[in-house]
Design a protein around this motif. Structure first.
Motif, short mmCIF file in Angstrom:
data_model
loop_
_atom_site.label_atom_id
_atom_site.label_comp_id
_atom_site.label_asym_id
_atom_site.label_seq_id
_atom_site.Cartn_x
_atom_site.Cartn_y
_atom_site.Cartn_z
N LYS A 48 -71.94 -67.52 21.72
CA LYS A 48 -71.24 -68.80 21.56
C LYS A 48 -71.43 -69.66 22.81
O LYS A 48 -71.69 -70.86 22.73
N HIS A 49 -71.32 -69.02 23.97
CA HIS A 49 -71.49 -69.74 25.24
C HIS A 49 -72.91 -70.31 25.34
O HIS A 49 -73.09 -71.45 25.76
N GLU A 50 -73.92 -69.52 24.97
CA GLU A 50 -75.32 -69.97 25.02
C GLU A 50 -75.53 -71.16 24.08
O GLU A 50 -76.22 -72.11 24.42
N GLN A 51 -74.94 -71.09 22.89
CA GLN A 51 -75.10 -72.18 21.93
C GLN A 51 -74.46 -73.46 22.45
O GLN A 51 -75.03 -74.55 22.32
N GLU A 52 -73.27 -73.34 23.03
CA GLU A 52 -72.60 -74.52 23.58
C GLU A 52 -73.40 -75.10 24.73
O GLU A 52 -73.52 -76.31 24.87
N ARG A 53 -73.95 -74.23 25.56
CA ARG A 53 -74.73 -74.69 26.71
C ARG A 53 -76.02 -75.38 26.26
O ARG A 53 -76.43 -76.37 26.85
N ALA A 120 -74.66 -68.48 35.72
CA ALA A 120 -74.39 -67.04 35.78
C ALA A 120 -72.89 -66.78 35.94
O ALA A 120 -72.34 -65.86 35.33
N ASP A 121 -72.23 -67.59 36.78
CA ASP A 121 -70.77 -67.46 36.93
C ASP A 121 -70.05 -67.73 35.62
O ASP A 121 -69.09 -67.04 35.28
N ALA A 122 -70.50 -68.75 34.91
CA ALA A 122 -69.88 -69.06 33.61
C ALA A 122 -70.05 -67.91 32.63
O ALA A 122 -69.13 -67.57 31.89
N LYS A 123 -71.23 -67.28 32.65
CA LYS A 123 -71.47 -66.13 31.77
C LYS A 123 -70.54 -64.98 32.15
O LYS A 123 -69.95 -64.33 31.28
N ARG A 124 -70.43 -64.72 33.45
CA ARG A 124 -69.54 -63.65 33.90
C ARG A 124 -68.10 -63.93 33.50
O ARG A 124 -67.36 -63.02 33.11
N GLN A 125 -67.70 -65.20 33.56
CA GLN A 125 -66.34 -65.56 33.17
C GLN A 125 -66.13 -65.36 31.67
O GLN A 125 -65.08 -64.87 31.25
N VAL A 126 -67.12 -65.71 30.87
CA VAL A 126 -67.03 -65.49 29.43
C VAL A 126 -66.87 -64.00 29.13
O VAL A 126 -66.03 -63.60 28.32
N ILE A 127 -67.67 -63.18 29.80
CA ILE A 127 -67.59 -61.72 29.60
C ILE A 127 -66.23 -61.20 30.05
O ILE A 127 -65.60 -60.40 29.36
N ALA A 128 -65.77 -61.66 31.22
CA ALA A 128 -64.48 -61.21 31.74
C ALA A 128 -63.35 -61.61 30.79
O ALA A 128 -62.43 -60.82 30.54
N ASP A 129 -63.39 -62.82 30.26
CA ASP A 129 -62.37 -63.27 29.32
C ASP A 129 -62.36 -62.41 28.05
O ASP A 129 -61.31 -62.03 27.56
N ALA A 130 -63.56 -62.11 27.54
CA ALA A 130 -63.66 -61.28 26.34
C ALA A 130 -63.14 -59.87 26.63
O ALA A 130 -62.43 -59.27 25.80
N GLN A 131 -63.49 -59.33 27.81
CA GLN A 131 -62.99 -58.00 28.15
C GLN A 131 -61.48 -58.00 28.33
O GLN A 131 -60.80 -57.05 27.92
N TRP A 132 -60.93 -59.04 28.93
CA TRP A 132 -59.48 -59.12 29.11
C TRP A 132 -58.78 -59.17 27.75
O TRP A 132 -57.76 -58.52 27.55
#
Length: 183
Positions: A48-53, A120-132
């Motif tokens: 989803k993040h890649e598509q939005e970007r 890369a930071d945005a990707k890490r944040q997306v992953i962290a949010d999903a993991q949380w």
């Protein structure tokens, strides 16, 4: 000529997007082709993040420039460019124009590196949010499991208490029957 096109299309090497050119050495092709494109992410949040970007043209352009500038082709082109500039004597030592061009290029490339880091930071944040979110859901499920376990324990204790009372009651009846039979 048409038969060559048909042959190229049937060739498995061309089916994955690469084309084999006649008379071109495979090592030469490896050196000139930028790094292979990474497979798309499988994480739904990253997809989803890649598509939005990708919706923004400037992001696509920045990604292409960053991909190219991070490839060996970029390095080889600069070696050729610098060699020709100096070798053909485009300007005399100390190469003021070349230095200025390279400095401007460095400024822009550093900007693209920062864009890449932000990505890369945005990707890490997306992953962290999903993991949380997953951790929160698992925590809720664990609480429900603990409540069920406590409920099962309470029921087990009640069953044991009833079984003990029933067992004592049966022992008393048996004692009465035995005691009553002797008298």
């Amino acid at each position: 000529m048409a038969s060559d096109t048909k042959t190229e299309r049937a060739d498995p090497a061309t089916q994955n997007g690469s084309r084999e050119h006649h008379g071109q050495h495979p090592l030469f092709r490896k050196l000139l082709i930028p790094a292979p494109k990474l497979k798309p992410p499988v994480d739904p949040a990253l997809l989803k993040h890649e598509q939005e970007r990708a919706e923004a043209t400037q992001n696509r352009v920045a990604d292409k420039i960053t991909t190219f500038s991070g490839s060996m082709l970029f390095v080889y082109l600069h070696i050729i460019w610098f060699g020709c500039w100096i070798g053909f004597g485009v300007e005399k030592y100390p190469f003021g124009l070349l230095t200025m061009i390279v400095s401007l290029e460095a400024i822009f490339l550093s900007t693209f590196v920062m864009i890449s880091q932000n990505r890369a930071d945005a990707k890490r944040q997306v992953i962290a949010d999903a993991q949380w979110k997953t951790v929160q859901e698992e925590d809720k499920q664990n609480e429900e499991l603990l409540q069920l376990s406590h409920h099962i324990l309470d029921l087990t204790q009640e069953v044991r208490a009833l079984a003990k009372d029933d067992h004592l009651g049966n022992d008393a009846k048996a004692t009465n029957q035995i005691g009553g039979g002797d008298k």
